[in-house]
Scaffold this active site. Structure first.
Site, PDB file in Angstrom:
ATOM      1  N   ASP A 171       0.983  -1.015  -0.600  1.00 48.41           N
ATOM      2  CA  ASP A 171      -0.324   0.158  -0.533  1.00 48.41           C
ATOM      3  C   ASP A 171       0.645   1.149   0.064  1.00 48.41           C
ATOM      4  OD1 ASP A 171      -3.372  -0.486   0.193  1.00 48.41           O
ATOM      5  OD2 ASP A 171      -2.926  -1.909   2.138  1.00 48.41           O
ATOM      6  N   LEU A 172       2.003   1.431   1.523  1.00 47.49           N
ATOM      7  CA  LEU A 172       2.361   2.702   1.044  1.00 47.49           C
ATOM      8  C   LEU A 172       3.065   3.004  -0.288  1.00 47.49           C
ATOM      9  CD1 LEU A 172       3.675   2.167   5.027  1.00 47.49           C
ATOM     10  CD2 LEU A 172       1.794   3.670   4.034  1.00 47.49           C
TER      11      LEU A 172
END
Length: 416
Positions: A171-172
């Site tokens: 995600d990041l």
């Protein structure tokens, strides 16, 4: 609210993101000074309710990725609500979204249509698999792309089962790559006047993270396995356990570092040992070397080894738990623990800070993450120049909701 500063203080972003990848990306833009207008449903970003910890009515999960934003609640199933979003897109420099491909298009919100009236718009889509391809329509979360990319197969102890990275890098990293794409497009727009449409896939990002492991496989055909606490190519890039049970990571990669480490450990004789003269030699005799080093590191506590090795320039650090990492003097010196405070007494939180440090244009003050619908009226009035009658009508029909109208609706529902 504090006045915005930062290198992107002239940029306005329409945030149609939720949960993690997208909100993390727009928070980066907000940390850099951009005005972020977050569109939420009447139930709010789903991350607001992630257990177990909450502050000021929202989860700490939400709090750590939604600072420096405004919240407007819009019903995207309502034609009037969709018109509000479109009107906002015409007033923004960037639209950042992480819905599943096709969701916004079915609402009539597309880059192609909006850019006709706002040619400078930079549209960034972050999704699991991208806007095209055989997996386009499949759902994906962080662990799915870590698994499919091969990253999980590299993570874990040798001979053990694959595990995901503890930090949600799927995600990041996708949010970060979205920001990189946005910044590149804004830079190009400053020359051409035209925006762009950016497509970032979480899986693509994780494939790029395979880096030298991918290159090694593509060259040799040999499939790499779990990396454990060491490195396939560098036997002195690994972890050791000190006398007090604390584990330390060592990366003695160069010949000088190798020799200095040997001297610190009292193993200077290894420097001229024919088994360990070069990296290939040390690799060939890895098992013997590691046994010797393991024994040496077990003779003193971790703090002693860290100081002695740092004193001679050998990279070393303890394997910290989260509490110890956040207590590191270097972390505090770099202001990586951010104190967020809002206007209400319960709006106080500590979160990880912004790692981008700037000498002249760094944002100095940060806005506490917004309450659901906190800025709905102000956004419609100040940015869209809607009249009071228009705003009242939108709130009355629930096409848009303000924080106050949401509270009033809940109060009505609770009455017998």
């Amino acid at each position: 609210m504090s006045e915005r500063t930062g290198p992107l203080s002239h940029i306005r972003v329409l945030d149609l993101t939720e949960f993690l990848a997208g909100p993390y990306g727009t928070q980066i833009l907000g940390d850099l000074g951009a005005e972020i207008i977050k569109i939420e449903s009447i139930h709010g970003d789903s991350s607001r309710s992630v257990p177990p910890h909450f502050v000021a009515g929202s989860s700490t999960y939400f709090t750590c990725i939604n600072r420096n934003k405004k919240s407007i609640v819009v019903d995207l199933k309502s034609p009037d609500g969709i018109k509000v979003v479109r009107d906002l897109a015409l007033k923004c420099d960037v639209l950042f979204e992480n819905r599943r491909p096709g969701v916004l298009a079915r609402m009539g919100l597309t880059y192609e249509e909006i850019s006709k009236d706002n040619p400078g718009l930079v549209w960034c889509s972050v999704s699991g698999f991208g806007q095209d391809g055989p997996d386009r329509d499949h759902a994906a979360y962080d662990m799915i792309v870590q698994a499919m990319s091969g990253g999980m197969s590299l993570t874990g102890e040798k001979g053990g089962r694959p595990v995901r990275a503890g930090a949600p890098i799927g995600d990041l990293a996708a949010g970060m790559y979205g920001v990189i794409g946005v910044l590149a497009a804004l830079n190009k727009r400053s020359v051409t006047g035209h925006g762009d449409c950016i497509d970032v896939a979480m899986l693509d990002v994780q494939i790029s993270f395979l880096n030298y492991q991918a290159a090694n496989y593509l060259h040799s055909g040999k499939v790499p396995g779990r990396q454990g606490r060491e490195h396939d190519s560098l036997p002195t890039y690994r972890c050791f356990t000190a006398q007090d049970g604390v584990e330390i990571a060592i990366t003695a990669n160069t010949e000088k570092m190798w020799q200095d480490m040997c001297r610190v450990l009292g193993l200077a004789d290894l420097i001229k040992d024919p088994r360990f003269l070069s990296v290939p030699d040390r690799n060939a005799h890895r098992t013997e070397l590691i046994a010797i080093l393991d024994q040496a590191f077990s003779l003193k506590d971790a703090a002693s080894w860290v100081k002695a090795l740092r004193d001679v320039g050998v990279p070393v650090g303890t394997i910290n738990t989260v509490d110890k990492a956040l207590a590191e003097p270097q972390v505090h010196h770099r202001n990586m623990i951010l104190e967020l405070t809002g206007e209400r007494p319960d709006q106080k939180a500590r979160v990880a800070g912004n790692p981008i440090k700037q000498k002249y244009h760094e944002r100095k003050q940060h806005k506490f993450p917004p309450r659901l619908g906190e800025d709905s009226v102000d956004v419609m009035s100040e940015i869209l120049n809607y009249s009071s009658d228009q705003i009242d009508a939108l709130i009355r029909t629930h096409a848009v909701s303000s924080h106050d109208s949401l509270i009033a609706a809940k109060s009505t529902q609770r009455k017998p």
